[in-house]
Write a protein that holds these residues in place. Sequence first.
Motif, PDB file in Angstrom:
ATOM      1  N   ASP A   1      75.594 123.894  42.675  1.00 38.00           N
ATOM      2  CA  ASP A   1      76.504 122.772  42.464  1.00 38.00           C
ATOM      3  C   ASP A   1      75.715 121.484  42.211  1.00 38.00           C
ATOM      4  O   ASP A   1      75.986 120.753  41.251  1.00 38.00           O
ATOM      5  N   PHE A   2      74.723 121.212  43.049  1.00 39.25           N
ATOM      6  CA  PHE A   2      73.893 120.025  42.847  1.00 39.25           C
ATOM      7  C   PHE A   2      73.002 120.183  41.613  1.00 39.25           C
ATOM      8  O   PHE A   2      72.701 119.209  40.934  1.00 39.25           O
ATOM      9  N   GLN A   3      72.598 121.395  41.325  1.00 44.00           N
ATOM     10  CA  GLN A   3      71.809 121.639  40.118  1.00 44.00           C
ATOM     11  C   GLN A   3      72.606 121.189  38.897  1.00 44.00           C
ATOM     12  O   GLN A   3      72.077 120.504  38.012  1.00 44.00           O
ATOM     13  N   ALA A   4      73.884 121.519  38.859  1.00 45.26           N
ATOM     14  CA  ALA A   4      74.738 121.116  37.735  1.00 45.26           C
ATOM     15  C   ALA A   4      74.925 119.601  37.706  1.00 45.26           C
ATOM     16  O   ALA A   4      74.891 118.982  36.635  1.00 45.26           O
ATOM     17  N   THR A   5      75.105 118.990  38.873  1.00 48.26           N
ATOM     18  CA  THR A   5      75.288 117.542  38.949  1.00 48.26           C
ATOM     19  C   THR A   5      74.053 116.811  38.430  1.00 48.26           C
ATOM     20  O   THR A   5      74.155 115.871  37.638  1.00 48.26           O
ATOM     21  N   ILE A   6      72.890 117.234  38.869  1.00 50.81           N
ATOM     22  CA  ILE A   6      71.642 116.578  38.473  1.00 50.81           C
ATOM     23  C   ILE A   6      71.348 116.844  36.995  1.00 50.81           C
ATOM     24  O   ILE A   6      70.938 115.949  36.262  1.00 50.81           O
ATOM     25  N   ALA A   7      71.616 118.065  36.540  1.00 47.90           N
ATOM     26  CA  ALA A   7      71.413 118.378  35.121  1.00 47.90           C
ATOM     27  C   ALA A   7      72.287 117.485  34.248  1.00 47.90           C
ATOM     28  O   ALA A   7      71.850 117.018  33.189  1.00 47.90           O
ATOM     29  N   GLU A   8      73.497 117.216  34.697  1.00 44.73           N
ATOM     30  CA  GLU A   8      74.414 116.350  33.940  1.00 44.73           C
ATOM     31  C   GLU A   8      73.833 114.944  33.782  1.00 44.73           C
ATOM     32  O   GLU A   8      73.913 114.340  32.720  1.00 44.73           O
ATOM     33  N   VAL A   9      73.221 114.422  34.841  1.00 44.56           N
ATOM     34  CA  VAL A   9      72.619 113.088  34.764  1.00 44.56           C
ATOM     35  C   VAL A   9      71.393 113.117  33.850  1.00 44.56           C
ATOM     36  O   VAL A   9      71.195 112.212  33.033  1.00 44.56           O
ATOM     37  N   LEU A  10      70.587 114.161  33.951  1.00 42.39           N
ATOM     38  CA  LEU A  10      69.408 114.257  33.088  1.00 42.39           C
ATOM     39  C   LEU A  10      69.813 114.363  31.616  1.00 42.39           C
ATOM     40  O   LEU A  10      69.117 113.847  30.740  1.00 42.39           O
ATOM     41  N   VAL A  11      70.940 114.984  31.346  1.00 41.23           N
ATOM     42  CA  VAL A  11      71.465 115.023  29.975  1.00 41.23           C
ATOM     43  C   VAL A  11      71.806 113.606  29.514  1.00 41.23           C
ATOM     44  O   VAL A  11      71.563 113.236  28.355  1.00 41.23           O
ATOM     45  N   LYS A  12      72.339 112.783  30.421  1.00 40.52           N
ATOM     46  CA  LYS A  12      72.662 111.391  30.071  1.00 40.52           C
ATOM     47  C   LYS A  12      71.386 110.582  29.794  1.00 40.52           C
ATOM     48  O   LYS A  12      71.370 109.736  28.893  1.00 40.52           O
ATOM     49  N   VAL A  13      70.332 110.832  30.560  1.00 40.90           N
ATOM     50  CA  VAL A  13      69.063 110.139  30.324  1.00 40.90           C
ATOM     51  C   VAL A  13      68.526 110.530  28.942  1.00 40.90           C
ATOM     52  O   VAL A  13      68.143 109.675  28.140  1.00 40.90           O
ATOM     53  N   GLU A  14      68.539 111.824  28.669  1.00 40.39           N
ATOM     54  CA  GLU A  14      68.083 112.310  27.362  1.00 40.39           C
ATOM     55  C   GLU A  14      68.942 111.716  26.235  1.00 40.39           C
ATOM     56  O   GLU A  14      68.429 111.330  25.182  1.00 40.39           O
TER      57      GLU A  14
ATOM     58  N   PHE B   1      70.486 108.837  26.207  1.00 38.08           N
ATOM     59  CA  PHE B   1      70.089 107.439  25.997  1.00 38.08           C
ATOM     60  C   PHE B   1      68.890 107.373  25.066  1.00 38.08           C
ATOM     61  O   PHE B   1      68.882 106.614  24.093  1.00 38.08           O
ATOM     62  N   PHE B   2      67.868 108.181  25.349  1.00 40.15           N
ATOM     63  CA  PHE B   2      66.685 108.192  24.490  1.00 40.15           C
ATOM     64  C   PHE B   2      67.053 108.618  23.067  1.00 40.15           C
ATOM     65  O   PHE B   2      66.601 108.023  22.092  1.00 40.15           O
ATOM     66  N   ARG B   3      67.880 109.652  22.937  1.00 42.19           N
ATOM     67  CA  ARG B   3      68.248 110.139  21.612  1.00 42.19           C
ATOM     68  C   ARG B   3      69.021 109.078  20.823  1.00 42.19           C
ATOM     69  O   ARG B   3      68.756 108.866  19.638  1.00 42.19           O
ATOM     70  N   ARG B   4      69.964 108.390  21.477  1.00 44.58           N
ATOM     71  CA  ARG B   4      70.713 107.327  20.787  1.00 44.58           C
ATOM     72  C   ARG B   4      69.772 106.247  20.279  1.00 44.58           C
ATOM     73  O   ARG B   4      69.900 105.776  19.146  1.00 44.58           O
ATOM     74  N   CYS B   5      68.820 105.857  21.117  1.00 40.24           N
ATOM     75  CA  CYS B   5      67.871 104.813  20.708  1.00 40.24           C
ATOM     76  C   CYS B   5      67.004 105.292  19.553  1.00 40.24           C
ATOM     77  O   CYS B   5      66.788 104.557  18.583  1.00 40.24           O
ATOM     78  N   VAL B   6      66.497 106.515  19.651  1.00 38.20           N
ATOM     79  CA  VAL B   6      65.637 107.038  18.587  1.00 38.20           C
ATOM     80  C   VAL B   6      66.433 107.153  17.287  1.00 38.20           C
ATOM     81  O   VAL B   6      65.961 106.741  16.221  1.00 38.20           O
TER      82      VAL B   6
ATOM     83  N   THR C   1      60.537 109.026  11.152  1.00 42.50           N
ATOM     84  CA  THR C   1      61.355 110.248  11.155  1.00 42.50           C
ATOM     85  C   THR C   1      60.488 111.508  11.090  1.00 42.50           C
ATOM     86  O   THR C   1      61.002 112.585  10.800  1.00 42.50           O
ATOM     87  N   THR C   2      59.205 111.378  11.383  1.00 36.77           N
ATOM     88  CA  THR C   2      58.308 112.536  11.323  1.00 36.77           C
ATOM     89  C   THR C   2      58.631 113.561  12.411  1.00 36.77           C
ATOM     90  O   THR C   2      58.301 114.736  12.272  1.00 36.77           O
ATOM     91  N   GLN C   3      59.258 113.120  13.498  1.00 36.26           N
ATOM     92  CA  GLN C   3      59.720 114.018  14.555  1.00 36.26           C
ATOM     93  C   GLN C   3      61.237 113.871  14.648  1.00 36.26           C
ATOM     94  O   GLN C   3      61.778 112.801  14.403  1.00 36.26           O
ATOM     95  N   SER C   4      61.917 114.925  15.050  1.00 33.35           N
ATOM     96  CA  SER C   4      63.369 114.825  15.178  1.00 33.35           C
ATOM     97  C   SER C   4      63.734 113.949  16.380  1.00 33.35           C
ATOM     98  O   SER C   4      62.967 113.843  17.355  1.00 33.35           O
ATOM     99  N   ALA C   5      64.886 113.347  16.305  1.00 32.35           N
ATOM    100  CA  ALA C   5      65.367 112.521  17.420  1.00 32.35           C
ATOM    101  C   ALA C   5      65.511 113.368  18.683  1.00 32.35           C
ATOM    102  O   ALA C   5      65.212 112.908  19.788  1.00 32.35           O
ATOM    103  N   GLU C   6      65.943 114.612  18.527  1.00 29.31           N
ATOM    104  CA  GLU C   6      66.106 115.503  19.686  1.00 29.31           C
ATOM    105  C   GLU C   6      64.774 115.763  20.368  1.00 29.31           C
ATOM    106  O   GLU C   6      64.672 115.687  21.598  1.00 29.31           O
ATOM    107  N   ASP C   7      63.751 116.068  19.572  1.00 25.53           N
ATOM    108  CA  ASP C   7      62.433 116.351  20.165  1.00 25.53           C
ATOM    109  C   ASP C   7      61.846 115.112  20.831  1.00 25.53           C
ATOM    110  O   ASP C   7      61.275 115.200  21.926  1.00 25.53           O
ATOM    111  N   LEU C   8      61.964 113.968  20.193  1.00 27.46           N
ATOM    112  CA  LEU C   8      61.443 112.736  20.798  1.00 27.46           C
ATOM    113  C   LEU C   8      62.192 112.407  22.082  1.00 27.46           C
ATOM    114  O   LEU C   8      61.581 111.990  23.074  1.00 27.46           O
ATOM    115  N   ALA C   9      63.507 112.599  22.092  1.00 32.96           N
ATOM    116  CA  ALA C   9      64.291 112.326  23.305  1.00 32.96           C
ATOM    117  C   ALA C   9      63.856 113.235  24.443  1.00 32.96           C
ATOM    118  O   ALA C   9      63.716 112.798  25.587  1.00 32.96           O
ATOM    119  N   ARG C  10      63.611 114.495  24.130  1.00 28.21           N
ATOM    120  CA  ARG C  10      63.163 115.440  25.168  1.00 28.21           C
ATOM    121  C   ARG C  10      61.770 115.086  25.676  1.00 28.21           C
ATOM    122  O   ARG C  10      61.494 115.185  26.872  1.00 28.21           O
TER     123      ARG C  10
END
Length: 195
Positions: free
Chosen positions: A119-132, A134-139, A150-159
Amino acid sequence: MARPREFDETAVLDAAAQQFWMYGYEATSVRDLAQSMGITGASLYNAFGDKRSLFRRALAHYVETSFGDRVGRFESSLPPRTAIEAFFREIIERSIQDEDRKGCLLVNSALEVAPHDPDFQATIAEVLVKVEAFFRRCVEAGQRTGEIPTTQSAEDLARLLLGVHLGIRVLARTRPERALLEGLARPALDLLKPS
């Protein structure tokens, strides 16, 4: 008729988050929580339920007042690459100034509680998805304007940025050294600069 609460909910959630942050979930007792929150054990149970429910509320409060506040300030007022750089600058400063070496309550919880509690694993994963996210939106925004290559994908840079963020927060618990933490962030941030 129920009696109105005789405490400031924000203040007691701050106190609970600080207690969990300093000592971890397992080592924090309900008695410790009630004492740090300045309320009775009965009031704690009546207002928040058990320790697990209080932890969930305290963690959500921590995320909103730390990550939520930081993202709101940076994303709404700074250009995309600058927002990411400011995010890391603030994380590093907070880590260096933390004399108790508490790290990050979310990251600490990911290491202590999440592996044993789906249950907490899912809760924490949800927040980490939000952090990722944020980075993806900015990239993505920076790539649209040409501010970020654009040499790297936004997804890879966010991760990558998420991983660097987590690494900084973990390292800060044992080695809160400016050169180390900035050296961890610098190569990743350099990938965001046009060549």
